[in-house]
Design an enzyme around this catalytic site. Structure first.
Site, PDB file in Angstrom:
ATOM      1  N   LYS A 125       0.856  -1.192   0.000  1.00  0.00           N
ATOM      2  CA  LYS A 125       0.000   0.000   0.000  1.00  0.00           C
ATOM      3  C   LYS A 125       0.889   1.239   0.000  1.00  0.00           C
ATOM      4  CE  LYS A 125      -4.014   1.937   0.153  1.00  0.00           C
ATOM      5  NZ  LYS A 125      -3.489   2.855  -0.898  1.00  0.00           N
ATOM      6  N   GLN A 147       6.924   4.151   4.224  1.00  0.00           N
ATOM      7  CA  GLN A 147       5.541   3.697   4.187  1.00  0.00           C
ATOM      8  C   GLN A 147       5.367   2.368   4.902  1.00  0.00           C
ATOM      9  OE1 GLN A 147       3.390   5.827   2.163  1.00  0.00           O
ATOM     10  NE2 GLN A 147       1.798   4.875   3.402  1.00  0.00           N
ATOM     11  N   LYS A 191       5.043   3.296   8.548  1.00  0.00           N
ATOM     12  CA  LYS A 191       3.831   4.100   8.738  1.00  0.00           C
ATOM     13  C   LYS A 191       2.594   3.216   8.707  1.00  0.00           C
ATOM     14  CE  LYS A 191       3.535   7.893   6.370  1.00  0.00           C
ATOM     15  NZ  LYS A 191       3.355   8.847   5.251  1.00  0.00           N
ATOM     16  N   LYS A 238       5.541   2.255  -2.885  1.00  0.00           N
ATOM     17  CA  LYS A 238       5.453   3.591  -3.463  1.00  0.00           C
ATOM     18  C   LYS A 238       5.715   3.473  -4.947  1.00  0.00           C
ATOM     19  CE  LYS A 238       4.515   7.702  -1.766  1.00  0.00           C
ATOM     20  NZ  LYS A 238       3.516   7.955  -0.717  1.00  0.00           N
ATOM     21  N   ASP A 245      -0.845  10.633  -4.747  1.00  0.00           N
ATOM     22  CA  ASP A 245       0.226  11.351  -4.067  1.00  0.00           C
ATOM     23  C   ASP A 245       0.400  12.658  -4.834  1.00  0.00           C
ATOM     24  OD1 ASP A 245       2.377  10.642  -1.840  1.00  0.00           O
ATOM     25  OD2 ASP A 245       3.484  11.679  -3.413  1.00  0.00           O
ATOM     26  N   THR A 298      -5.186  13.360   5.885  1.00  0.00           N
ATOM     27  CA  THR A 298      -3.807  13.568   6.314  1.00  0.00           C
ATOM     28  C   THR A 298      -3.689  14.820   7.177  1.00  0.00           C
ATOM     29  OG1 THR A 298      -3.016  12.502   4.296  1.00  0.00           O
ATOM     30  CG2 THR A 298      -1.423  13.772   5.550  1.00  0.00           C
ATOM     31  N   ASN A 307      -3.598  20.280   0.072  1.00  0.00           N
ATOM     32  CA  ASN A 307      -4.608  19.655   0.920  1.00  0.00           C
ATOM     33  C   ASN A 307      -4.123  19.418   2.343  1.00  0.00           C
ATOM     34  OD1 ASN A 307      -6.642  19.547  -1.003  1.00  0.00           O
ATOM     35  ND2 ASN A 307      -6.026  17.533  -1.758  1.00  0.00           N
ATOM     36  N   SER A 352      -7.226   5.411   3.711  1.00  0.00           N
ATOM     37  CA  SER A 352      -7.099   4.532   2.543  1.00  0.00           C
ATOM     38  C   SER A 352      -7.351   3.076   2.943  1.00  0.00           C
ATOM     39  CB  SER A 352      -5.703   4.659   1.920  1.00  0.00           C
ATOM     40  OG  SER A 352      -5.574   5.855   1.188  1.00  0.00           O
TER      41      SER A 352
END
Length: 448
Positions: free
Chosen positions: A92, A113, A116, A128, A168, A211, A242, A380
């Site tokens: 992911k 990631q 995370k 990624k 992204d 986020t 954002n 997500s």
């Protein structure tokens, strides 16, 4: 028995194995300094050769994307997918379209990631991807053709139980829609193979805000740990996208005063403070003409600081939400000398190695990106869950789940980062908590 691993020799060996990948080296060093003592104290981790395995991607794909411009000419770009670690679930991680996309950048992002995603408690591995394609100046039709051409190869490597990309930088709702439509037509399958989709075809509420909102929820938990709160705090934020604007929105709702945003042309200081209406104006500016925040300064009689960052502005809290390595040690020193008591990362690795070391040594509150900006991937993950159920969740339910997930992430990081003097080293807590989850799964599954 001597320790198996020492930091500097390991990093030197990594640089020899992966030369020139500075961003990746920086990310690995940041994690390795905290997890090496844990590995050296745990024979099972040593025997499994975890440090070497964790710093080598499971696989990395590179492929050509040839597409047609509106004038009939052919353009060629390079695209990548780095599936870094799948020990705890399907891969992911986002896709970005930007000229700065390189294997080094994607390896660093995929590595980050992995930890995370582990912190969220959801079954997601780390990945990624993206392309050096620059969408600026392209028509909608050109972007659509690029996305369709990219999916002709990418579809071979993704799937709801294999790898679920998201958006992204420069990959928003429009691009996700084009990518999803191409996947559906190529494969004939209607699956939750991408997140960040529109609500009409399987997307989740709160994905755009997640986020930024999650960053503020994590910050609030850090402040509560020291008997503080967000009410009355003065905040400066870098960026105007954002993450930055929704972090500002939630901070304002919880009683803070946000006085600065920035973009590539400079920083704007609004001494009266941003409001929801002013933030909406910024979003319209950036989604429309993409103009400079200098236009905001003219429209709202704010102070414009051309070519500067917000880090010279007096504040209680700083939130770097713009770009990798945007805050160096001098900027961090200036912030702390001016009374800043907390820094939380909204972007991926926005502090340089020197800045991060300085902040950690200062004992000020520091929220690392792997935890502080995990709200996006958390939602997500909830979108994946909704797609599997073939049923959408209500916005209030997603908002409640996001707040709970960020509180849980904070608790795990605080537990692993607590020192004997009572201070919490969140950087260590984040790295150790994420590492233990992935490491235990890798040990349990054997060598591979």
């Amino acid at each position: 028995m001597p320790d198996r691993y020492c930091l500097d020799p390991f990093i030197d060996a990594l640089k020899n194995r992966a030369p020139g990948e500075d961003a990746f080296h920086q990310a690995v060093r940041d994690v390795a300094r905290d997890i090496i003592p844990v590995i050296n104290d745990t024979p099972a981790y040593q025997d499994a050769c975890l440090l070497e395995r964790l710093t080598e991607p499971d696989r990395m794909m590179s492929f050509r994307v040839a597409w047609e411009r509106d004038d009939g000419s052919i353009a060629v770009n390079r695209a990548y997918r780095v599936q870094f670690n799948g020990a705890i679930g399907p891969y992911k991680g986002g896709l970005r379209f930007h000229p700065s996309v390189t294997p080094s950048v994607l390896k660093f992002l995929g590595f980050e990631q992995t930890f995370k995603n582990a912190l969220t408690g959801l079954p997601m591995g780390g990945a990624k991807g993206g392309s050096d394609f620059d969408p600026s100046g392209c028509s909608d039709a050109e972007i659509e053709r690029f996305c369709q051409a990219m999916m002709m190869e990418l579809h071979r490597h993704i799937g709801p139980d294999r790898d679920v990309p998201a958006g992204d930088i420069n990959v928003g709702a429009r691009e996700i829609g084009y990518l999803f439509g191409a996947y559906r037509r190529i494969t004939g399958d209607y699956q939750g193979v991408l997140t960040g989709k529109g609500l009409s075809y399987g997307g989740s509420e709160m994905r755009i805000e997640a986020t930024g909102y999650g960053l503020i929820y994590f910050l609030r938990e850090m402040l509560r740990q020291t008997d503080g709160d967000l009410d009355g705090q003065t905040i400066v934020i870098s960026g105007a996208g954002n993450v930055a604007t929704y972090a500002a929105e939630k901070a304002i709702a919880l009683g803070s005063k946000v006085v600065a945003l920035s973009d590539s042309t400079g920083a704007v200081l609004d001494k009266d403070g941003f409001t929801d209406e002013k933030l909406a104006w910024v979003r319209d500016l950036k989604s429309g003409s993409g103009g400079s925040l200098e236009d905001y300064a003219d429209a709202f009689s704010a102070d414009w600081k051309a070519g500067q960052t917000p880090w010279g502005i007096d504040c209680d809290i700083a939130l770097p939400c713009a770009a990798q390595n945007e805050m160096d040690e001098d900027a961090a020193r200036q912030l702390l000398n001016n009374g800043c008591r907390a820094i939380a990362e909204g972007a991926n690795m926005p502090l340089t190695a020197g800045a991060k070391d300085f902040v950690r040594d200062s004992d000020r509150l520091f929220g690392p990106a792997k935890a502080a900006n995990a709200g996006g991937v958390a939602v997500s993950g909830l979108e994946i869950w909704q797609n599997r159920r073939r049923r959408s969740a209500e916005e209030d339910d997603i908002a409640e789940a996001l707040e709970g997930l960020m509180s849980d992430i904070h608790a795990r990081c605080a537990e692993e980062g607590e020192r004997k003097d009572g201070h919490i080293d969140y950087a260590r807590g984040v790295n150790v908590a994420g590492f233990k989850t992935v490491a235990d799964a890798m040990v349990a599954q054997g060598i591979g």
